[in-house]
Enzyme design. Structure first.
Site, PDB file in Angstrom:
ATOM      1  N   ASP A  15     -58.221 -63.271   3.106  1.00 59.34           N
ATOM      2  CA  ASP A  15     -57.635 -62.014   2.826  1.00 59.34           C
ATOM      3  C   ASP A  15     -58.844 -60.986   2.136  1.00 59.34           C
ATOM      4  OD1 ASP A  15     -55.863 -59.751   2.144  1.00 59.34           O
ATOM      5  OD2 ASP A  15     -54.124 -61.188   1.875  1.00 59.34           O
TER       6      ASP A  15
ATOM      7  N   HIS B 120     -60.729 -59.638   4.508  1.00 61.34           N
ATOM      8  CA  HIS B 120     -60.172 -58.372   5.206  1.00 61.34           C
ATOM      9  C   HIS B 120     -61.238 -57.259   4.462  1.00 61.34           C
ATOM     10  CE1 HIS B 120     -56.025 -60.486   6.104  1.00 61.34           C
ATOM     11  NE2 HIS B 120     -57.158 -61.074   6.729  1.00 61.34           N
TER      12      HIS B 120
END
Ligand SMILES: *[C@@H]1O[C@H](CO)[C@@H](O)[C@H](O)[C@H]1NC(C)=O
Ligand SMILES: *[C@@H]1O[C@H](CO)[C@@H](O)[C@H](O)[C@H]1NC(C)=O
Ligand SMILES: *[C@@H]1O[C@H](CO)[C@@H](O)[C@H](O)[C@H]1NC(C)=O
Length: 367
Positions: free
Chosen positions: A192, A215
């Site tokens: 993430d 991310h």
């Protein structure tokens, strides 16, 4: 329990898992330079644990040279009330350092498809002023690796945070309601955000982070459920994004309040990044239905400069701002991004004001 530790050169050495007793003994004794040593050549299986402050000593160190592991299966975790594995509360002058590792062995949580809120954070720091984290490596956190909440004066250097690129919600570092945080010379490869700057993140510098997989580095998401959020004075410099799904990102929910301002992404190298530059003011988690927008977290003074490398998608810049507040004083400067497939880069702006000093004129509206 006292028999499980001994003193050596001023170090409190643990032989077994007597962490709590050792911590209490160290934290309650006065004097400075207290160190709790977790020695190398040992592996400690650790159940959820709170290192509680304040301590009588103005500065305490936890030297992690050995290995700490969580139970292999989530069913074997005990006392998981607060959804944190190892937490540090209200400790002033805490340094966590060393060449050791901490491994949450999170796969049983990831595979169970549990919501993020039901999975533990690996290392949680709350109300810790003058905090330093240096040298350690964190693997396979069930949720985010590190969270920093209600802290002032934080320095995080030379750490590594590692989890598979497809592991859910394994943010590297999550920051909220904290000021004066410096993060430099770190490696984050996870499933993430490498760093997520949540509401109340003020004066944050991130320098020389190698991010990927992951991310990217995100401000937000902010303003969920009408929340008032403030993020300001953020500098992300000299970072690399390798095969990340995003690079420099700001995301806010419709109908939030507050602001995100004075944010700089500078000197960024991209390698096959999917969405290199994004402002998304219409961010929503899956399953939320769109409602009419009546407010937004106001975004202003955001500078993207010296950003170069390759993008996996043709759309290299997407600045999608709220029709209610618009984004103001956005700068796109010295952007040199080519697409992996050789197509012409696509740039999209809506409700965004500011200036671009090289290409991409006309995308941002002039004030
Ligand atoms: C604490 O440790 C630092 C660095 O190791 C040293 O310079 C200092 O003298 C120590 N202070 C005390 C009171 O032992
Ligand atoms: C961040 O960097 C700027 C200079 O680039 C500096 O003025 C500021 O004090 C730094 N903030 C922190 C929290 O280190
Ligand atoms: C940027 O980072 C690289 C290593 O990641 C380093 O060699 C270089 O000196 C850094 N430049 C600045 C200005 O910090």
């Amino acid at each position: 329990m006292i028999g499980a530790m001994f003193l050596y050169n001023g170090f409190l050495v643990l032989k077994l898992c007597a962490f709590v007793e050792a911590w209490k003994a160290m934290c309650s004794s006065g004097g400075s330079n207290k160190t709790l040593l977790i020695p190398s050549d040992n592996t400690f299986l650790l159940q959820p644990l709170v290192f509680q402050g304040p301590c009588n000593s103005p500065s305490v160190q936890i030297q992690l040279d050995g290995k700490i592991v969580a139970p292999l299966n989530k069913a074997a975790w005990s006392g998981l009330k607060s959804y944190e594995w190892v937490s540090f509360h209200k400790i002033i002058g805490l340094t966590v350092l060393g060449s050791g590792t901490i491994n949450g062995r999170g796969s049983s949580f990831w595979e169970a498809n549990m919501p993020a809120s039901k999975r533990p954070t690996q290392l949680h720091f709350k109300g810790c002023n003058n905090l330093e984290i240096n040298g350690i490596t964190s693997f396979d956190s069930p949720r985010n690796h590190i969270s920093i909440r209600d802290c002032r004066q934080v320095k995080i250097t030379q750490i590594k945070l590692i989890a598979p690129g497809d592991s859910p919600n394994t943010d590297g570092i999550d920051i909220s309601t904290s000021t004066n945080v410096e993060i430099y010379d770190t490696i984050v490869g996870t499933g993430d955000d490498c760093v997520a700057l949540n509401s109340g993140s003020i004066n944050i510098n991130i320098t020389r982070m190698q991010c990927g997989p992951g991310h990217g580095i995100s401000v937000g998401s902010l303003g969920r459920d009408g929340e008032e959020s403030i993020v300001e004075n953020v500098q992300v410099t000299n970072c690399t994004f390798s095969e990340t799904t995003n690079g420099a990102r700001i995301k806010t929910w419709p109908n939030g309040k507050g602001y995100a301002r004075n944010i700089v992404f500078k000197d960024i190298t991209l390698t096959e990044t999917k969405n290199p530059i994004i402002i998304d003011q219409h961010y929503m988690d899956k399953g939320h239905i769109h409602v009419e927008e009546s407010s937004a977290v106001a975004i202003s003074n955001v500078i993207f400069t010296d950003i170069h490398g390759t993008s996996q998608k043709d759309e290299i810049i997407k600045i999608d701002c709220s029709g209610v507040t618009s984004c103001k004083d956005i700068v796109l400067d010295k952007i040199d991004i080519t697409t992996v497939d050789g197509n012409k880069p696509i740039i999209e702006c809506s409700n965004a004001y500011g200036k671009s000093t090289n290409a991409y004129d006309g995308c941002l509206k002039t004030q």
